[in-house]
Write a protein that holds these residues in place. Structure first.
Motif, short mmCIF file in Angstrom:
data_model
loop_
_atom_site.label_atom_id
_atom_site.label_comp_id
_atom_site.label_asym_id
_atom_site.label_seq_id
_atom_site.Cartn_x
_atom_site.Cartn_y
_atom_site.Cartn_z
N ASP A 71 0.86 -1.18 0.00
CA ASP A 71 0.00 0.00 0.00
C ASP A 71 0.90 1.23 0.00
OD1 ASP A 71 -1.65 2.20 0.70
OD2 ASP A 71 -3.09 0.82 1.64
N ALA A 72 0.65 2.11 -0.96
CA ALA A 72 1.48 3.31 -1.09
C ALA A 72 1.40 4.19 0.16
CB ALA A 72 1.06 4.10 -2.31
N ALA A 73 0.35 4.01 0.96
CA ALA A 73 0.20 4.85 2.15
C ALA A 73 1.13 4.41 3.28
CB ALA A 73 -1.25 4.80 2.63
N ILE A 74 1.55 3.16 3.23
CA ILE A 74 2.31 2.62 4.36
C ILE A 74 3.81 2.61 4.07
CG2 ILE A 74 2.64 0.59 5.85
CD1 ILE A 74 -0.25 -0.22 5.22
N ALA A 75 4.57 3.22 4.97
CA ALA A 75 6.03 3.22 4.79
C ALA A 75 6.67 2.09 5.57
CB ALA A 75 6.62 4.55 5.25
N LYS A 76 6.09 1.77 6.73
CA LYS A 76 6.77 0.84 7.61
C LYS A 76 5.78 0.16 8.55
CE LYS A 76 9.55 2.59 10.76
NZ LYS A 76 10.59 3.43 11.33
N LEU A 77 5.97 -1.15 8.77
CA LEU A 77 5.17 -1.87 9.77
C LEU A 77 6.15 -2.50 10.75
CD1 LEU A 77 2.60 -3.72 7.45
CD2 LEU A 77 2.19 -1.70 8.87
N THR A 88 3.67 3.15 10.23
CA THR A 88 4.15 4.48 9.90
C THR A 88 3.73 4.79 8.47
OG1 THR A 88 6.04 4.17 11.34
CG2 THR A 88 6.19 5.96 9.75
N LEU A 89 3.06 5.92 8.31
CA LEU A 89 2.59 6.28 6.98
C LEU A 89 3.74 6.85 6.15
CD1 LEU A 89 -0.81 8.05 7.76
CD2 LEU A 89 -0.42 5.66 7.11
N ALA A 90 3.60 6.75 4.85
CA ALA A 90 4.63 7.29 3.95
C ALA A 90 4.47 8.80 3.83
CB ALA A 90 4.48 6.64 2.57
#
Ligand code: ARG
Length: 576
Positions: A71-77, A88-90
């Protein structure tokens, strides 16, 4: 953004949970993180799922993470502690989502019809402080549901029927017969009521006439009805003045009071008795409950008809609820009423359920609130123990605000100071009330609510004015900013931007729980974050790209603040 951030992430994780084979029995439980070291959002559902599967929670969390599709919205899990998943959102997602229309858009599944019962004073008396909370909390819920795109029907369930009218009519007649100036008396309703009450208590003949008038009124005697109508009109126009001054969205047509249901009362009693829901108890008709039905340790019956055939508050509310469900087709019924009436509301809802009047999707909610207290922690009263009129309370706040305005701007003309004092005084009263969890009581404190520091209306309005004046000082139009890409160079800017993007989720949460203080807390945080940004990130930066980006962020903050104020029914100002 056709979904809010929480909706989008929740969906993602629900899919991932589904891969574990337990999706529908275990909720994802996705909430904003309490601290930024835990990322932006946090998923708590893996722990409960692991327990159920008899597996190690961190392992289950890791598995969930592995199932989360790109998902482009998610930077890090990240997996933290006993099995939390931190998201963490992108930054690229945050900055590309940062447009006003996006921030303010709240996705909705279907359009609901919401009936809000609020304010609802008893007429023939001037509105007093006890009417404030229902009026302003109800007003926010009305504004919120309108903003969410729902159909809102306002119901000002005024007490416009009952024994007190006999007394008023008798006094009115008496004055008329002795040729006294009546219009003046009516303008001072409270005074009129007080005098009528004195006559009633002191003069037996007067009291007898008053009682006779009640009976005549109930029999729809035309002279009585005509006089009664005048009385109601005058009372309502007084309420209307208060509503207009307080910027409450109630109009004369919304006053659908107790008398409106008069003709339906016999039918209500008949239906409930014929179906055995109401029973005869020594001549009165009542409904008996179990403690479970009332969700309370009491079983107090609901009396719907007196021995003499008279109907009660309960009967009227039953007729009203029926009308709202079946004629107005309400999906959601909100009753913004003092928590001291909670037993009445439980009895009402229990009866409605037992009668099977609720349609599948209809929800009824008592939006209960506590009492406004004076400095002595007792219900707010004048020194002599009288109730305080609402207009006096507003006047006191405005007078205090005027002093403050005068201190800050001794050079202002009195018209200018007066105008600002009116805005500030009213905003302070409303905000002080709305920013508290409505369930509790609170102490009315003018100094506190008018302070320029802390979670107050002046503080928030001041943050807004700051942004406004930043733009006007540099001859810039706010509307032309915030449309271009915003770059998030610092953590301060990022946090502010993310907070802006949380607006829609916050509104949905507010509507779900009917807690206006969620909006206040959100706006307060926004203002605090903005002030921090303002101090740490010079907005009128030498680099044009940075300056534009920061001006854009500031413009968005101002517009979200303004939207928030309009939801709270608070008027904004450009200078203060
Ligand atoms: N008039 C009532 C009172 O002053 C409040 C009415 C609230 N609304 C209702 N549907 N019961 O106590």
């Amino acid at each position: 953004m056709e979904k809010t951030i929480i909706q989008r992430l929740e969906l993602k994780f629900r899919d991932a949970f589904r891969c574990l084979g337990i999706a529908d029995s275990f909720p994802v439980v996705l909430v904003p993180s309490s601290k930024n070291i835990f990322g932006d959002y946090q998923v708590n559902g893996a722990m409960a799922a692991a327990k159920n599967l008899g597996r190690n929670p961190r392992e289950v969390a890791a598995e969930v993470v592995s199932f989360v599709s790109h998902d482009a919205a998610i930077a890090k899990l990240e997996i933290a502690g006993p099995g939390f998943i931190n998201i963490t959102l992108a930054d690229t997602f945050i900055s590309s989502a940062l447009r006003l229309d996006n921030i303010l858009r709240v996705p909705r599944e279907r359009k609901l019809t919401v009936v809000v019962d609020y304010s609802s004073p008893n007429l023939a008396k001037e509105m007093h402080v006890g009417h404030l909370r229902s009026t302003i909390i109800g007003d926010v819920l009305v504004r919120l549901h309108e903003f969410l795109g729902n159909k809102v029907i306002r119901r000002n369930h005024v007490g416009d029927w009952g024994t007190q009218f006999g007394m008023l009519l008798a006094y009115f007649m008496e004055l008329q017969q002795t040729g006294q100036e009546i219009s003046w008396e009516l303008k001072n309703l409270e005074e009129f009521y007080r005098k009528a009450k004195i006559r009633f208590d002191q003069d037996e003949a007067f009291a007898t006439t008053a009682r006779k008038f009640v009976t005549k009124l109930q029999a729809k005697d035309s002279t009585m009805m005509q006089l009664w109508r005048q009385f109601v009109q005058i009372s309502l126009s007084h309420c209307q003045e208060v509503y207009e001054r307080l910027q409450i969205k109630l109009e004369p047509n919304d006053a659908v009071g107790e008398s409106f249901y008069n003709n339906s009362l016999p039918g209500v009693v008949m239906e409930l008795t014929q179906r055995g829901i109401a029973v005869d108890d020594g001549g009165t008709k009542c409904i008996f409950f179990t403690p479970e039905e009332l969700e309370a340790h009491v079983t107090t019956p609901f009396i719907i008809q007196k021995q003499d055939g008279g109907y009660l508050y309960a009967t009227t509310d039953l007729a009203a609820v029926y009308d709202r469900i079946h004629n107005l087709n309400a999906d959601l019924l909100l009753y913004v009423i003092d928590s001291r009436q909670s037993l009445h509301i439980r009895q009402l809802f229990a009866t409605v359920r037992r009668a099977g009047w609720v349609k599948g999707s209809t929800a009824m909610v008592h939006v209960a609130f506590g009492t406004m207290l004076g400095n002595d922690n007792k219900p707010f009263k004048t020194r002599s123990g009288d109730t305080i009129k609402l207009t006096s309370l507003i006047d006191a706040a405005v007078a205090k605000a005027k002093k403050i305005v005068h201190q800050r701007h001794p050079d202002w003309s009195s018209e200018r100071s007066d105008a600002l004092a009116e805005i500030l005084g009213i905003a302070a009263i409303k905000y002080a009330d709305l920013s508290k969890n409505r369930i509790g009581d609170y102490v009315f404190n003018l100094d506190q609510m008018l302070a320029f520091e802390g979670n107050t209306a002046p503080y928030l309005l001041y943050a807004y004015v700051r942004i406004q004046s930043l733009f006007s000082k540099h001859g810039l139009a706010m509307q032309s900013h915030g449309t271009q890409e915003i770059t998030l160079d610092s953590t301060v800017e990022r946090a502010l931007a993310l907070h802006l993007l949380r607006f829609a989720d916050m509104l949905l949460q507010t509507a779900k729980e009917n807690f206006p203080h969620y909006i206040c807390n959100y706006l307060y945080e926004l203002a605090v974050m903005f002030m921090h940004f303002y101090e740490t990130c010079p907005i009128m930066h030498g680099d044009a790209a940075i300056r534009d980006s920061r001006l854009g962020l500031a413009a968005l903050v101002a517009q979200v603040l303004a939207t928030g104020f309009s939801l709270l029914g608070i008027v904004i100002t450009d200078s203060m």
